[in-house]
Design an enzyme around this catalytic site. Sequence first.
Site, short mmCIF file in Angstrom:
data_model
loop_
_atom_site.label_atom_id
_atom_site.label_comp_id
_atom_site.label_asym_id
_atom_site.label_seq_id
_atom_site.Cartn_x
_atom_site.Cartn_y
_atom_site.Cartn_z
CG ASP A 1 -1.95 -1.06 1.25
OD1 ASP A 1 -2.15 -1.67 0.20
OD2 ASP A 1 -2.56 -1.28 2.31
CG ASP B 1 -11.41 -2.86 -0.56
OD1 ASP B 1 -10.39 -3.52 -0.32
OD2 ASP B 1 -11.46 -1.99 -1.45
O1 1PR Z 1 -11.15 2.41 -4.77
O2 1PR Z 1 -10.16 1.84 -6.97
O3 1PR Z 1 -9.25 3.73 -5.65
O4 1PR Z 1 -8.93 1.36 -4.98
C1 1PR Z 1 -8.41 1.56 -3.78
C2 1PR Z 1 -7.64 0.31 -3.47
O5 1PR Z 1 -6.84 0.68 -2.38
C3 1PR Z 1 -8.54 -0.83 -3.05
O6 1PR Z 1 -8.07 -2.03 -3.59
C4 1PR Z 1 -8.39 -0.87 -1.53
O7 1PR Z 1 -8.31 -2.22 -1.06
C5 1PR Z 1 -7.07 -0.17 -1.29
N1 1PR Z 1 -7.07 0.65 -0.07
C6 1PR Z 1 -7.72 1.82 0.11
N2 1PR Z 1 -7.44 2.31 1.36
C7 1PR Z 1 -6.61 1.46 1.94
C8 1PR Z 1 -6.01 1.60 3.29
O8 1PR Z 1 -5.31 0.71 3.76
N3 1PR Z 1 -6.28 2.70 3.95
N4 1PR Z 1 -5.57 -0.64 1.26
C9 1PR Z 1 -6.36 0.41 1.05
C10 1PR Z 1 -6.08 -1.80 1.41
C11 1PR Z 1 -5.71 -3.90 1.79
C12 1PR Z 1 -5.11 -5.04 1.23
C13 1PR Z 1 -4.03 -5.54 2.14
C14 1PR Z 1 -4.55 -6.89 2.54
C15 1PR Z 1 -3.50 -7.75 3.16
N5 1PR Z 1 -5.07 -2.71 1.45
O9 1PR Z 1 -4.68 -4.89 -0.07
O10 1PR Z 1 -2.87 -5.53 1.44
O11 1PR Z 1 -5.64 -6.72 3.43
O12 1PR Z 1 -3.02 -7.22 4.33
P1 1PR Z 1 -2.43 -8.15 5.49
O13 1PR Z 1 -1.72 -9.26 4.81
O14 1PR Z 1 -1.47 -7.27 6.22
O15 1PR Z 1 -3.58 -8.59 6.33
P2 1PR Z 1 -9.95 2.41 -5.60
#
Ligand code: 1PR
Length: 554
Positions: free
Chosen positions: A240, A404
């Site tokens: 991320d 999500d």
């Molecule tokens: O809505 O098309 O702009 O996409 C946004 C993308 O960014 C989506 O795929 C959303 O999952 C991600 N996202 C948005 N905000 C966050 C945040 O963390 N604040 N990240 C975010 C989400 C989640 C997963 C993570 C897994 C594994 N990241 O991708 O990598 O849950 O984590 P772990 O192994 O530590 O449990 P758009």
Amino acid sequence: MGLYLLDYGAGNVQSLANSITKLGHNFKWVTEPEDFHRATSLVFPGVGAFETAISHLETKGLLQPLKEYIQSGKPYFGICIGMQVLFQSSSEGTAKGLGVIPCPIESFDASDKAVPHMGWNSADVVDPSAGAEGVESSSYYYFVHSFRAKYDPDNYPEAMTWAHTTTQYGQELFLSSVRKGSVFGTQFHPEKSGEAGLALIDSWLRKPESEHLHAPSAPVRKLTPKPTHALTKRIIACMDVRANDQGDLVVTKGDQYDVREKTVTADTAGAVRNLGKPVALAAKYYEAGADELCLLNITSFRHSPLQDQPMLAVVRAAAETIFVPLTIGGGIKDSVDPDGTKRPALEVAGAYFRAGADKVSIGSEAVYAVEKLRAAGWKKGDGSSAIETIAHAYGRQAVVVSIDPKRVYVDPKTYDGPYRSELVYGKDDGPEIERNKAWWYQCTVSGGRETRDMSVVELAKGAEILGAGEILVNLIDRDGTGLGFDLDLVNLVKRTVQVPVVASSGAGSAQHFVDVFRETPVEAALAAGIFHREEVKISALKQALQANKINVRD
Ligand code: 1PR
């Protein structure tokens, strides 16, 4: 004079250019028909959709010169669509191919397997006595395609004299590379196949012209599929990426999507958690054996992505050092620049592909598009969504929909809402306290900030109808918790779609990967936190999977 690369204008051709540069070779891009006369060897890294490739080549006046180049006997190396254009036709569209290989390209049979065929598979040389074109039977190569040339000596004996290697997917054997005269083509992407792929490209580029001439293979023989194919389960490292308070792009990681530090020391409280620089981390995971990498721009919903030059620069720099598939997500949507210029999602995606991304991952926009589809009665989309426009131009394999969801707990005895058939019931021994509980999975947008009136099953189904080639299943309840993947959720999505599915959120140990691959038919599993904190090394994870008889790439 020299090596030329043909770019018809769609897809990630940058990765091939980067691999050739890394191997120490010089090249020029074909910019006009005369370049085919100047070229002494030609590589066509065709990425995207067959129909689009043929029509772009035709419009640019490059199709006939390409055909003449191939007939001239000078060395040619076609990759993916660059190999498929050699055939008569493709059921992907109505456009005709060059007809050099007299048989059609058709769709995989999706009745017994996920389509597209996506991931690392082996390639077996049909006639070892003729020498292998740098293809090692012990190596894995990266495939991503829905259409293939079947290995079919009964119906197409002449075309099968081109067969250099075959690969098995499900119970189908198809041509994974072709070779005759000075023409070589691979269905897989050597530029995305790590060291094995780089070695293959290098061996082709280093050959003197005389050694490019190959006699026809031994007489065509019948081949029988093995009981199982060799497609490996994929391990994906996800980063991320967002700007910290100083404006630098850093890899961050939250739990349940909150990326701010909770510790109350004077200098870190409330700051964006900083786990390193994206390009350096991507290179580290590539070296460590990750099968794919994913970079999510999690600040993008506040910015115009095409103004977000640092993120494009990150993708460009990452693609120079990593030679496995790279997915970019965050902000893939129609947007408007601060000066009022409209930027369709297709343009945003195109910028990422040109920078070196292989797939784009769409989150919020997919939810809005499926809401529209549902309102129209689940028929075909109207062609305007980001999923549809990008899949049409670049092929569905280039479009990932990232879901999500959050659990919505209900009392199973009294719940009479629309998602009754999707309810999951808590177990006494689950990682959370789940006894007597049931829940359904609700979709969210904007990184989980807003819930929408849509279930994960509806979103997965709609995304597939619109043209997504892969579904990434996160779960906000499990993100960063280390409690393991939600196996019920993964199975629910796998039952809903035929495209490959990636399990995400909650990985806390190697055993969690063993569990997800044993207890669900998922094609890939993604993790972030445990890799960033080095709690589990990718090499140790792969050993654990192999020890449990789960097929992975070494
Ligand atoms: O809505 O098309 O702009 O996409 C946004 C993308 O960014 C989506 O795929 C959303 O999952 C991600 N996202 C948005 N905000 C966050 C945040 O963390 N604040 N990240 C975010 C989400 C989640 C997963 C993570 C897994 C594994 N990241 O991708 O990598 O849950 O984590 P772990 O192994 O530590 O449990 P758009």
